[in-house]
Design a protein around this motif. Sequence first.
Motif, short mmCIF file in Angstrom:
data_model
loop_
_atom_site.label_atom_id
_atom_site.label_comp_id
_atom_site.label_asym_id
_atom_site.label_seq_id
_atom_site.Cartn_x
_atom_site.Cartn_y
_atom_site.Cartn_z
N ASP A 53 0.56 -1.06 0.04
CA ASP A 53 -0.08 -0.03 0.14
C ASP A 53 0.75 1.38 0.01
N SER A 54 0.32 2.28 -0.59
CA SER A 54 1.27 3.74 -0.56
C SER A 54 1.10 4.42 0.78
N ARG A 55 0.21 3.78 1.81
CA ARG A 55 0.30 4.53 3.12
C ARG A 55 1.00 3.29 4.19
N ASP A 93 12.56 21.39 -25.58
CA ASP A 93 12.93 20.48 -24.49
C ASP A 93 12.01 19.31 -24.54
N PHE A 94 12.65 18.38 -23.64
CA PHE A 94 11.70 16.98 -23.40
C PHE A 94 10.70 17.29 -22.27
N VAL A 95 9.48 16.82 -22.65
CA VAL A 95 8.22 17.05 -21.63
C VAL A 95 7.86 15.79 -20.98
N PHE A 96 7.41 16.02 -19.48
CA PHE A 96 6.77 14.87 -18.75
C PHE A 96 5.28 15.63 -18.44
N VAL A 97 4.28 14.97 -18.72
CA VAL A 97 2.86 15.46 -18.33
C VAL A 97 2.40 14.41 -17.21
N GLY A 98 1.66 14.96 -16.20
CA GLY A 98 0.99 14.02 -15.20
C GLY A 98 1.38 14.37 -13.78
N ARG A 99 1.17 13.33 -12.99
CA ARG A 99 1.08 13.42 -11.73
C ARG A 99 2.58 13.24 -11.34
N ALA A 156 8.56 9.81 -12.30
CA ALA A 156 9.00 11.52 -12.42
C ALA A 156 10.52 11.67 -12.22
N LYS A 157 10.89 10.97 -11.05
CA LYS A 157 12.35 11.04 -10.72
C LYS A 157 13.33 10.41 -11.58
N ILE A 158 12.82 9.23 -12.17
CA ILE A 158 13.70 8.42 -13.49
C ILE A 158 13.98 9.50 -14.49
N PHE A 159 12.93 10.41 -14.87
CA PHE A 159 12.97 11.26 -15.88
C PHE A 159 14.05 12.42 -15.46
N ALA A 160 13.80 12.82 -14.50
CA ALA A 160 14.80 13.93 -14.01
C ALA A 160 16.23 13.36 -13.87
N GLU A 161 16.47 12.32 -13.44
CA GLU A 161 17.79 11.82 -13.32
C GLU A 161 18.53 11.43 -14.71
N ILE A 195 11.49 19.03 -18.12
CA ILE A 195 10.23 20.03 -18.04
C ILE A 195 9.02 19.18 -17.36
N PHE A 196 8.37 19.46 -16.46
CA PHE A 196 7.36 18.69 -15.92
C PHE A 196 6.09 19.49 -15.85
N VAL A 197 5.10 19.17 -16.52
CA VAL A 197 3.96 19.66 -16.49
C VAL A 197 2.94 18.82 -15.40
N GLY A 198 2.69 19.33 -14.27
CA GLY A 198 1.89 18.70 -13.38
C GLY A 198 2.29 18.98 -12.04
N ASP A 199 1.81 18.27 -10.88
CA ASP A 199 2.21 18.39 -9.55
C ASP A 199 2.19 16.89 -8.86
N GLY A 200 2.44 16.78 -7.67
CA GLY A 200 2.24 15.76 -6.94
C GLY A 200 3.11 15.66 -5.77
N PRO A 201 3.26 14.34 -5.26
CA PRO A 201 3.96 14.22 -4.00
C PRO A 201 5.49 14.22 -4.08
N ALA A 202 5.84 13.87 -5.24
CA ALA A 202 7.39 14.05 -5.65
C ALA A 202 7.90 15.37 -6.03
N ALA A 203 7.02 16.54 -6.08
CA ALA A 203 7.64 17.69 -6.42
C ALA A 203 8.71 18.20 -5.62
N ASP A 204 8.52 18.25 -4.44
CA ASP A 204 9.36 18.91 -3.56
C ASP A 204 10.92 17.95 -3.56
N GLU A 205 10.98 16.80 -3.61
CA GLU A 205 12.30 16.23 -3.80
C GLU A 205 12.80 16.50 -5.10
N LEU A 206 11.98 16.43 -6.19
CA LEU A 206 12.67 16.96 -7.64
C LEU A 206 13.27 18.28 -7.52
N LYS A 207 12.42 19.31 -6.68
CA LYS A 207 13.11 20.63 -6.82
C LYS A 207 14.36 20.67 -5.95
#
Length: 417
Positions: free
Chosen positions: A163-165, A234-240, A247-252, A262-274
């Motif tokens: 589970d995610s939680r 540039d290359f774009v990711f769209v989604g959560r 998302a992190k795999i793309f950033a790396e 480039i990320f279009v979207g938001d979600g729980p991984a946003a702060d870590e990506l930043k």
Amino acid sequence: MKIVIVADHAHVNGGQAKVSIESAKGLALLGHDVVYFAAVGPVDPGLAAAHVKTVVLDQPDVTSAGSLTRFGVQWLWNVAAARKLAEVLDACDPRQTIVHVHAWAKALSPSIGPVLKRTKVPRVFTMHEYYLACPNGGFYDYPVARPCLRRPMSLACVTHNCDSRNYARKLMRVGRHELLKTGMLDSLSDVITISRLQREILQPYLPAGVRYHDIANPIDVAPMGQKPEAPLRDFVFVGRLSAEKGAKIFAEAARRAGRQAIFVGDGPAADELKALYPKARILGWKSPAEVKQLMRAARALVFPSVWYEGQPLTVLESLGLGTPVIVSDVCAGREAVQDGVNGLWFKSADPDSLAGALQRLSDDDTARQMSRAAYDLYWTKPLTLERHLDALVALYRAVLGETPQPAAAFDASHQSP
């Protein structure tokens, strides 16, 4: 015909609800008597404009409930939904009515299963995910961020926290999955799958004798012609922005390839990506029109999902806009991408493999060649709403016994005949 569409939500909050609502409106505009039954409001105004009757219970769903403890009763067994759906179906003539279930796992619960099993109204299910086979709906192990290979409801499954939680929530999912045996699974007769991958994963766990039908979801994209000879962006990711979306795999991978992500979207991984990838640009959520503009201008869409997504709509939208796609080889998005023709596959969860694909499409001539192929291949057999509705109506008439059962199979580009 009279068509009763059953879904968790009466408004668009994702791809699943969008498909059910758009099909309801389209069927009504074709002259059918359509009833949209849902647990969660508000009601999309387009339903009334298309003369779709709505029955909405104004209940919460699992994401909006203030307390999972209090919501758990509804989530496990939604008595009100079962009672109201029974009233709706009891008033229908089974010789002229179809009930089409799109979604139940977020709010309606397994309680509608006995109602569906008991009714004489013929039933059709669209599988947007995997909840009828897997307790967490995705064959995905959230704590380790990779697909789960355990057999659903086996001892290995029940004793493992995917589970995610937390594990307590997993056990609730196990208990709810047991409740499917009270009628939901027995009510399955005609099932729509939206990709080859989805059918392959689901079929071993659904009852023998189920008839499967291949009807891909419609894609909301208009023909704009080939891209102009403008500089490629540039290359774009769209989604959560989440682990399962990669998302992190793309950033790396972008960091290793020397490209900006480039990320279009938001979600729980946003702060870590930043924090980890300060050169990445996170644009947040955009309107549908803005998303299409960004995808149209992109060098390529990157779709690094690490779970078994059934039919990623973004992948097909991008191809329809003439933008090639770099896609993970583990999700059904690969079915729309001919590797090396209108995009590239890469090894799931492997940043080096993805970085190699980014480098290959960094060549302008290669990117433009794949862009032209992406547009031409998609628009040879576009997944329009009209084609989707034609396929649904043909299936409904066959289920009602008016015509022979249609034979259909996904072709190499994931676009049903």
